[in-house]
Design a protein around this motif. Structure first.
Motif, PDB file in Angstrom:
ATOM      1  N   SER A  36       0.848  -1.189   0.000  1.00  7.59           N
ATOM      2  CA  SER A  36       0.000   0.000   0.000  1.00  7.59           C
ATOM      3  C   SER A  36       0.881   1.236   0.000  1.00  7.59           C
ATOM      4  O   SER A  36       2.082   1.165   0.272  1.00  7.59           O
ATOM      5  N   GLY A  37       0.285   2.358  -0.324  1.00  8.30           N
ATOM      6  CA  GLY A  37       1.023   3.610  -0.339  1.00  8.30           C
ATOM      7  C   GLY A  37       1.426   4.049  -1.728  1.00  8.30           C
ATOM      8  O   GLY A  37       1.566   5.235  -1.995  1.00  8.30           O
ATOM      9  N   ARG A  38       1.663   3.074  -2.600  1.00 11.82           N
ATOM     10  CA  ARG A  38       1.972   3.351  -3.982  1.00 11.82           C
ATOM     11  C   ARG A  38       1.962   2.017  -4.724  1.00 11.82           C
ATOM     12  O   ARG A  38       1.966   0.953  -4.111  1.00 11.82           O
ATOM     13  N   THR A  39       1.995   2.105  -6.041  1.00 13.35           N
ATOM     14  CA  THR A  39       2.079   0.864  -6.815  1.00 13.35           C
ATOM     15  C   THR A  39       3.513   0.348  -6.741  1.00 13.35           C
ATOM     16  O   THR A  39       4.435   1.046  -6.325  1.00 13.35           O
ATOM     17  N   LEU A  40       3.680  -0.881  -7.179  1.00 11.12           N
ATOM     18  CA  LEU A  40       4.991  -1.513  -7.122  1.00 11.12           C
ATOM     19  C   LEU A  40       5.797  -1.313  -8.399  1.00 11.12           C
ATOM     20  O   LEU A  40       6.841  -1.964  -8.578  1.00 11.12           O
ATOM     21  N   ASP A  41       5.348  -0.420  -9.281  1.00  8.32           N
ATOM     22  CA  ASP A  41       6.133  -0.114 -10.471  1.00  8.32           C
ATOM     23  C   ASP A  41       7.532   0.320 -10.058  1.00  8.32           C
ATOM     24  O   ASP A  41       7.710   1.113  -9.140  1.00  8.32           O
ATOM     25  N   ASN A  42       8.516  -0.241 -10.765  1.00 10.83           N
ATOM     26  CA  ASN A  42       9.931   0.075 -10.525  1.00 10.83           C
ATOM     27  C   ASN A  42      10.461  -0.466  -9.194  1.00 10.83           C
ATOM     28  O   ASN A  42      11.522  -0.040  -8.733  1.00 10.83           O
ATOM     29  N   TYR A  43       9.740  -1.404  -8.603  1.00  9.02           N
ATOM     30  CA  TYR A  43      10.208  -2.040  -7.374  1.00  9.02           C
ATOM     31  C   TYR A  43      10.634  -3.478  -7.633  1.00  9.02           C
ATOM     32  O   TYR A  43      10.137  -4.150  -8.538  1.00  9.02           O
ATOM     33  N   ARG A  44      11.532  -3.936  -6.829  1.00 10.76           N
ATOM     34  CA  ARG A  44      11.828  -5.346  -6.680  1.00 10.76           C
ATOM     35  C   ARG A  44      11.342  -5.758  -5.298  1.00 10.76           C
ATOM     36  O   ARG A  44      11.650  -5.099  -4.306  1.00 10.76           O
ATOM     37  N   ILE A  45      10.577  -6.825  -5.243  1.00 11.84           N
ATOM     38  CA  ILE A  45      10.081  -7.336  -3.970  1.00 11.84           C
ATOM     39  C   ILE A  45      10.768  -8.670  -3.678  1.00 11.84           C
ATOM     40  O   ILE A  45      10.754  -9.573  -4.502  1.00 11.84           O
ATOM     41  N   GLY A  46      11.359  -8.733  -2.521  1.00 13.17           N
ATOM     42  CA  GLY A  46      12.066  -9.942  -2.122  1.00 13.17           C
ATOM     43  C   GLY A  46      11.367 -10.641  -0.976  1.00 13.17           C
ATOM     44  O   GLY A  46      10.635 -10.034  -0.195  1.00 13.17           O
ATOM     45  N   TRP A  47      11.602 -11.938  -0.903  1.00  8.75           N
ATOM     46  CA  TRP A  47      11.158 -12.734   0.239  1.00  8.75           C
ATOM     47  C   TRP A  47      12.396 -13.228   0.974  1.00  8.75           C
ATOM     48  O   TRP A  47      13.348 -13.721   0.349  1.00  8.75           O
ATOM     49  N   PHE A  48      12.359 -13.109   2.283  1.00  7.61           N
ATOM     50  CA  PHE A  48      13.446 -13.534   3.146  1.00  7.61           C
ATOM     51  C   PHE A  48      12.861 -14.388   4.265  1.00  7.61           C
ATOM     52  O   PHE A  48      11.669 -14.338   4.544  1.00  7.61           O
ATOM     53  N   ARG A  49      13.721 -15.159   4.888  1.00  7.99           N
ATOM     54  CA  ARG A  49      13.257 -15.943   6.039  1.00  7.99           C
ATOM     55  C   ARG A  49      14.365 -16.014   7.077  1.00  7.99           C
ATOM     56  O   ARG A  49      15.552 -15.925   6.753  1.00  7.99           O
ATOM     57  N   GLN A  50      13.939 -16.163   8.327  1.00 11.88           N
ATOM     58  CA  GLN A  50      14.904 -16.288   9.412  1.00 11.88           C
ATOM     59  C   GLN A  50      14.375 -17.286  10.429  1.00 11.88           C
ATOM     60  O   GLN A  50      13.284 -17.102  10.976  1.00 11.88           O
TER      61      GLN A  50
END
Length: 119
Positions: free
Chosen positions: A25-39
């Motif tokens: 939310s807050g803006r679209t994800l254009d020009n973003y890379r979204i990563g998944w991490f785990r710990q």
């Protein structure tokens, strides 16, 4: 600035599947890379994989390649992590994170969602 919220974690038996969601939310994800991490407890944070929003290109860690799939839904501004053939070693708190594609560092993080895998 983007806000990220994960959901979908839970308890699953080894060999089972879960789908995690990362709602932005807050803006679209254009020009973003979204990563998944785990710990996992006592372990360092591990990069699971990522998706470049505009192109849909994905990257996966060797430990999950072939079992996990990252995808995006532009209508919902949401990124998914489909996890199949889960193993006890996959148990961890899973986080999604975002960065602009030209940034080297992930600046925006969700709160995490717990995944537990019983053997």
């Amino acid at each position: 600035q983007v806000q990220l919220v994960e959901s979908g974690g839970g308890l699953v038996q080894a060999g089972g599947s879960l789908r995690l969601s990362c709602a932005a939310s807050g803006r679209t994800l254009d020009n973003y890379r979204i990563g998944w991490f785990r710990q996992a407890p006592g372990k360092e944070r591990e990069d699971v994989g990522s998706i470049r929003w505009n192109s849909g290109s994905t990257y996966y860690a060797d430990s999950v390649r072939g079992r996990f799939t990252i995808s995006g839904d532009s209508a919902k501004n949401t990124v998914y992590l489909q996890m199949n053939s889960l193993k006890p070693d996959d148990a961890a708190v899973y986080y999604c994170a975002g960065r602009l594609t030209y940034d080297s560092k992930y600046n925006y993080w969700g709160q995490g969602t717990q995944v537990t895998v019983s053997s």
